[in-house]
Design an enzyme around this catalytic site. Structure first.
Site, PDB file in Angstrom:
ATOM      1  N   ASP A   1      18.979  61.854  28.500  1.00 44.70           N
ATOM      2  CA  ASP A   1      19.533  60.954  27.566  1.00 44.70           C
ATOM      3  C   ASP A   1      21.031  61.444  27.139  1.00 44.70           C
ATOM      4  OD1 ASP A   1      17.651  59.268  28.005  1.00 44.70           O
ATOM      5  OD2 ASP A   1      16.481  59.949  26.131  1.00 44.70           O
TER       6      ASP A   1
ATOM      7  N   GLU B   1      26.730  50.839  25.209  1.00 45.34           N
ATOM      8  CA  GLU B   1      26.646  50.024  26.449  1.00 45.34           C
ATOM      9  C   GLU B   1      26.563  48.455  26.215  1.00 45.34           C
ATOM     10  OE1 GLU B   1      25.213  52.459  30.364  1.00 45.34           O
ATOM     11  OE2 GLU B   1      23.603  51.979  28.743  1.00 45.34           O
TER      12      GLU B   1
ATOM     13  N   ASP C   1      23.233  56.334  23.726  1.00 51.01           N
ATOM     14  CA  ASP C   1      22.345  55.767  24.767  1.00 51.01           C
ATOM     15  C   ASP C   1      21.002  55.398  24.380  1.00 51.01           C
ATOM     16  OD1 ASP C   1      21.412  55.526  27.545  1.00 51.01           O
ATOM     17  OD2 ASP C   1      20.221  57.128  27.060  1.00 51.01           O
TER      18      ASP C   1
END
Ligand SMILES: [Zn+2]
Length: 397
Positions: free
Chosen positions: A361, A265, A181
């Site tokens: 996170d 992501e 992340d």
């Protein structure tokens, strides 16, 4: 495998001037070529690389600025344009402006490039039309040169070689998978709780950046002072960018070295940089909130992190998997409850439904990993091996 090596060039003043002109020529060729392609499309016709290259060769008789530039670099510009148009369509490809696009040109033919080492610190390279140019030998070439690109970055000139390093792609390393992340409290956080942070811009630089931007806004367009301010800004931005590049390379190497699968992501980069926190060019109002500015800088490098990860993965026997972002920061990893108020603060996540508490996170990174493992058809990746053979505990690195 192919890899890049970049060295600072030491042009003579004449060479530097010439390089600027070559950069200009390539930019103009790009723009004319693009306009021509659009013109053809509007008429329902098409013009490709071969015809454009032929016309360009012909135009050299009439335009000395074209004739003086190295032909391979000009042709390469048309090839790049051809690829860009094939990929995005002639109407989506962008113009190159003198202000926004720093000069860059490429020599695609390794046979026309000669590199010699002249001393411990210096090397020299012979390029078509530019002749011999010295460059600082900051690291070994480590392979066979494939092509060379001359570029200007932050007011300095560089040469970047693509070399074949003779290494083969590493076999899957069989290590555990991980989710990554891009955080606020920490630049990079993994699902195993590993965090890595780096300040890309110092508080002093942030102040200076703001002052320079204000100065720029006041100065008259086309004035010498404005140009000087712009040069200072470019230099500062280049320093920030270099720190980020360094950080990304280090991080990507570490992640792919320690993990058989890295799930990230697939962020829409444009959306991210246009966040309320502002961007590097226009940071949020409160420069003291340097976390925001820092994050904005990192966000700009997100796309680069993905490519760096993919590059390093091939050396380290790892795989990169991109998953679409979907509420990873609001969803509870323990029970799956998803709500915006799950996030207690920037740093702490506490689930409203089950009370699960975690670093915000890390919780997000765990969700990203779960999303990656849920992707159908990725059973052939390193995950199957690593997940089944190694208990989750092994993940804590
Ligand atoms: Zn929960």
């Amino acid at each position: 495998m192919l890899t890049g090596r970049r060295y600072p060039l030491a042009f003579t003043p004449e060479q530097e001037e010439f390089a600027e002109r070559i950069g200009d020529a390539c930019r103009v060729v790009w723009n004319i070529g693009l306009e021509q392609r659009r013109e053809y499309r509007r008429r329902g016709a098409f013009i490709g690389y071969v015809e454009q290259a032929r016309q360009m060769a012909e135009a050299k008789k009439d335009f000395p600025w074209l004739a003086e530039s190295p032909a391979p670099a000009l042709q390469q510009t048309l090839i790049d344009l051809d690829r860009a148009c094939a990929r995005h369509g002639a109407f989506k490809v962008r113009w190159r402006s003198k202000r926004k696009n720093a000069p860059t040109f490429r020599f695609p033919d390794a046979n026309k490039i000669t590199v010699e080492r002249v001393s411990r610190r210096w090397g020299r390279v012979k390029l078509p039309k530019l002749g011999w140019t010295r460059f600082r030998w900051t690291r070994p070439l480590g392979g066979q040169i494939r092509n060379a690109t001359v570029l200007k970055d932050g007011g300095r000139w560089y040469i970047s070689f693509i070399v074949e390093d003779g290494l083969v792609e590493a076999a899957p390393n069989g290590k555990p998978p991980v989710g990554v992340d891009l955080g606020v409290a920490h630049a990079v956080t993994t699902s195993s709780g590993w965090m890595r942070d780096r300040e890309f811009i110092t508080p002093g630089e942030a102040v200076r950046l703001k002052r320079l931007q204000q100065q720029l806004a006041r100065q008259q367009k086309g004035s010498n002072r404005r140009r000087a301010t712009r040069a200072k800004l470019a230099k500062l931005n280049a320093r920030v960018r270099a720190r980020r590049t360094d950080f990304l390379a280090w991080t990507a190497n570490r992640l792919t070295h320690d993990h058989g699968l890295v799930v990230v992501e697939d962020l829409n980069i444009r959306n991210m940089t246009a966040s309320a926190k502002g961007t590097l060019a226009a940071p949020g109002r409160n420069v003291a909130a340097k976390a925001g500015l820092n994050r904005a800088i990192l966000a700009k490098g997100w796309g680069k992190l993905l490519t760096t990860l993919e590059h390093k993965a091939r050396y380290n026997g790892s795989q990169i998997l991109r998953v679409p972002p979907a509420f990873t920061s609001q969803t509870c990893h323990a029970c799956g409850h998803c709500a915006p108020d799950n996030r207690k603060s920037q740093a702490v996540f506490r689930c409203r439904a089950c009370g699960h508490q975690d670093n915000a996170d890390v919780n997000a990174a765990k969700n990203i990993l779960a999303a990656g493992l849920a992707v159908p058809g990725c059973g052939d990746l390193a995950i199957r091996r690593s997940v089944k053979r190694q208990p989750p505990k092994a993940e804590a690195a």
